[in-house]
Design a protein around this motif. Sequence first.
Motif, PDB file in Angstrom:
ATOM      1  N   ALA A 212      45.596  36.272 -13.548  1.00  0.00           N
ATOM      2  CA  ALA A 212      44.632  36.586 -12.491  1.00  0.00           C
ATOM      3  C   ALA A 212      43.213  36.600 -13.030  1.00  0.00           C
ATOM      4  N   GLY A 213      42.353  35.780 -12.419  1.00  0.00           N
ATOM      5  CA  GLY A 213      40.924  35.781 -12.712  1.00  0.00           C
ATOM      6  C   GLY A 213      40.174  36.633 -11.708  1.00  0.00           C
ATOM      7  N   PHE A 214      38.835  36.514 -11.649  1.00  0.00           N
ATOM      8  CA  PHE A 214      38.058  37.475 -10.869  1.00  0.00           C
ATOM      9  C   PHE A 214      38.333  37.392  -9.370  1.00  0.00           C
ATOM     10  N   MET A 215      38.481  38.576  -8.786  1.00  0.00           N
ATOM     11  CA  MET A 215      38.614  38.755  -7.342  1.00  0.00           C
ATOM     12  C   MET A 215      37.893  40.049  -6.986  1.00  0.00           C
ATOM     13  N   HIS A 216      37.733  40.309  -5.685  1.00  0.00           N
ATOM     14  CA  HIS A 216      36.926  41.453  -5.276  1.00  0.00           C
ATOM     15  C   HIS A 216      37.767  42.671  -4.934  1.00  0.00           C
ATOM     16  N   ILE A 241      38.316  42.170 -14.163  1.00  0.00           N
ATOM     17  CA  ILE A 241      37.536  41.827 -12.975  1.00  0.00           C
ATOM     18  C   ILE A 241      38.385  41.151 -11.889  1.00  0.00           C
ATOM     19  N   SER A 242      39.694  41.026 -12.116  1.00  0.00           N
ATOM     20  CA  SER A 242      40.586  40.569 -11.053  1.00  0.00           C
ATOM     21  C   SER A 242      40.871  41.684 -10.058  1.00  0.00           C
ATOM     22  N   ASN A 243      40.710  42.932 -10.511  1.00  0.00           N
ATOM     23  CA  ASN A 243      40.975  44.107  -9.676  1.00  0.00           C
ATOM     24  C   ASN A 243      42.412  44.163  -9.160  1.00  0.00           C
ATOM     25  N   VAL A 244      43.353  43.567  -9.917  1.00  0.00           N
ATOM     26  CA  VAL A 244      44.775  43.724  -9.599  1.00  0.00           C
ATOM     27  C   VAL A 244      45.519  44.368 -10.777  1.00  0.00           C
ATOM     28  N   CYS A 245      44.778  44.978 -11.684  1.00  0.00           N
ATOM     29  CA  CYS A 245      45.387  45.619 -12.850  1.00  0.00           C
ATOM     30  C   CYS A 245      46.135  46.884 -12.430  1.00  0.00           C
ATOM     31  N   SER A 246      47.243  47.159 -13.119  1.00  0.00           N
ATOM     32  CA  SER A 246      48.007  48.385 -12.898  1.00  0.00           C
ATOM     33  C   SER A 246      48.710  48.740 -14.202  1.00  0.00           C
ATOM     34  N   ALA A 247      49.453  49.830 -14.176  1.00  0.00           N
ATOM     35  CA  ALA A 247      50.201  50.238 -15.368  1.00  0.00           C
ATOM     36  C   ALA A 247      51.303  49.248 -15.713  1.00  0.00           C
ATOM     37  N   GLU A 248      51.686  48.412 -14.757  1.00  0.00           N
ATOM     38  CA  GLU A 248      52.768  47.453 -14.972  1.00  0.00           C
ATOM     39  C   GLU A 248      52.278  46.110 -15.491  1.00  0.00           C
ATOM     40  N   THR A 249      50.972  45.858 -15.421  1.00  0.00           N
ATOM     41  CA  THR A 249      50.443  44.551 -15.790  1.00  0.00           C
ATOM     42  C   THR A 249      49.778  44.587 -17.165  1.00  0.00           C
ATOM     43  N   VAL A 250      49.625  43.420 -17.755  1.00  0.00           N
ATOM     44  CA  VAL A 250      48.907  43.269 -19.025  1.00  0.00           C
ATOM     45  C   VAL A 250      47.434  43.063 -18.686  1.00  0.00           C
ATOM     46  N   ASN A 251      46.580  43.990 -19.139  1.00  0.00           N
ATOM     47  CA  ASN A 251      45.203  44.049 -18.643  1.00  0.00           C
ATOM     48  C   ASN A 251      44.133  43.732 -19.685  1.00  0.00           C
ATOM     49  N   GLN A 252      44.540  43.306 -20.860  1.00  0.00           N
ATOM     50  CA  GLN A 252      43.578  42.916 -21.901  1.00  0.00           C
ATOM     51  C   GLN A 252      43.919  41.504 -22.380  1.00  0.00           C
ATOM     52  N   PRO A 253      43.691  40.507 -21.532  1.00  0.00           N
ATOM     53  CA  PRO A 253      44.134  39.147 -21.868  1.00  0.00           C
ATOM     54  C   PRO A 253      43.499  38.576 -23.122  1.00  0.00           C
TER      55      PRO A 253
END
Length: 536
Positions: A212-216, A241-253
Amino acid sequence: MLAELCAAHGVTDVVLSPGSRNAPLSVAFNRMPGLKCRVVVDERSAGFFALGVALATSRPVVVVCTSGTALLDLSPAVAEAYYQSVPLIVVSADRPKEWIDQNDSQTIRQEGALANFVKRTYQLPMTEEGDARWYANRMINEAMVTAMSGRKAPVHINVPLSEPLYGLCDADCGMERVIRSAAVSAPLRLDASVVEHYALQFNQAKRVLILAGFMHDEEPLRALLAQFSKVGIAAVVAEPISNVCSAETVNQPELFFSAIGENEVLEFVPDLLITIGGAIVSKSAKLFFRKHQPVAHWHVGVEEWNIDTFRCLTDRIDVEPFVFFQQLYEHSLASSDYAEKVKCRMEEALTNQKQAMASSKWNENVAFEMMMNALPEKVFVHLSNGLSVRLGQRFPWHQQVRFFANRGTSGIDGATSTAVGFSAANDGTTILLSGDISFLYDSNALWNDFLTSKLKIVVVNNGGGGIFRRLAGPPTLPEMQDYFETPHHVDIAKLAAAYGVGYMRADSRKSLAEILPIFFAEQKSAMVLELVISRV
């Protein structure tokens, strides 16, 4: 007519820059009920300010300028809005057509000047004779519908005006014909057969990665992707900056992809890559997928082009990501251990980074790690371009945060103005994490009457463009310092004082830890926190 139709089509905010040729426009917009006008003197800053307001309100915003180069000063913000799919309504005053190229002051070729960065340009007629009034009404209505339909984007309305410019006349509001576009009651969905086709391919892939790339504002999509990742259907790697991060996702690509060694590649290259959102920040991700290509790459989203960032695009799926994944999830989807393997590798990379950081000296990495860990709940974080947005990819944060960055064109020219505009139109706390060059480049962002105590700016002052020290080429050149890094001697404390902005300073782990609770606490004015880091 113009002011009334903008209001009728949902505009509530107008950003004006002062001038003489645009006086009729300024007066008309200011006196139109339902419109809130803000004056920002510098047009380059005004354009990004309007972008920030649009991001905060999720509404089209009008930005008005006078004739001449004022319009060109709006172009960086318009380009950014175009690639972020933000509907700015650019209204420029112009001289009569017969005076163009006649050495008349503040006169340039304005019609079509923004053609590369708007969906369409409209030139209003100068008279009300014959069909001109009907023509103008039709064009203005069309401009508003065009900006808001399909893939949202800016439009340009050029308004030639002859003198006198300051005479007033009575106008009957509420009389203009409004041509509306029929609203779609629900987002477009794929045919059942199409979904079955993609579900079959999805199930045949042993390793599926969603990037996921940037979204609002993507709260429903965030929950849905978390569910995908939670049950092991697919690994979800989400940029902040995708604003779909959660505890279940990988958030430091950036950290994740840079940590994968050549001996591990076969374990992590997906059979199916699905991308959503805008441009990917992570250079490591781009290099990884260009070198190690998946069997299939789907890009999901309403686009005007084939988005082939990794040179392996196989399917363009023109539907909103939430709708696509919702429809896909309704089918029986196979799970695997791939998602868990990706999460474990991410945790390992984070652990290694944390251990390395514990013994690291005071530098940009330490400063960003401390800032990200200390972010308050439910704040809006803007990341400037250069080093800031990249460091924002490497460190975890604990609270629910929404991220923004001007990654449509990735310029440093308007990050501060965008954050200021966002703060002016939003009730929450806005935090800008900026480098010193980006902050100084856009310092006119502080030259307005809309700075509030909700705005907090963090400036990482490493004495120049620190990003160039981390690139492969510039440090090897003798021109590195003067032509790339461009060290400066600006006193940021005095700059903040000149604009009536509060100021704090930290130059070590200890001083930053002590000052952060005070900085994030409620203050009487907008604040600048300077993090002083020695050049290496």
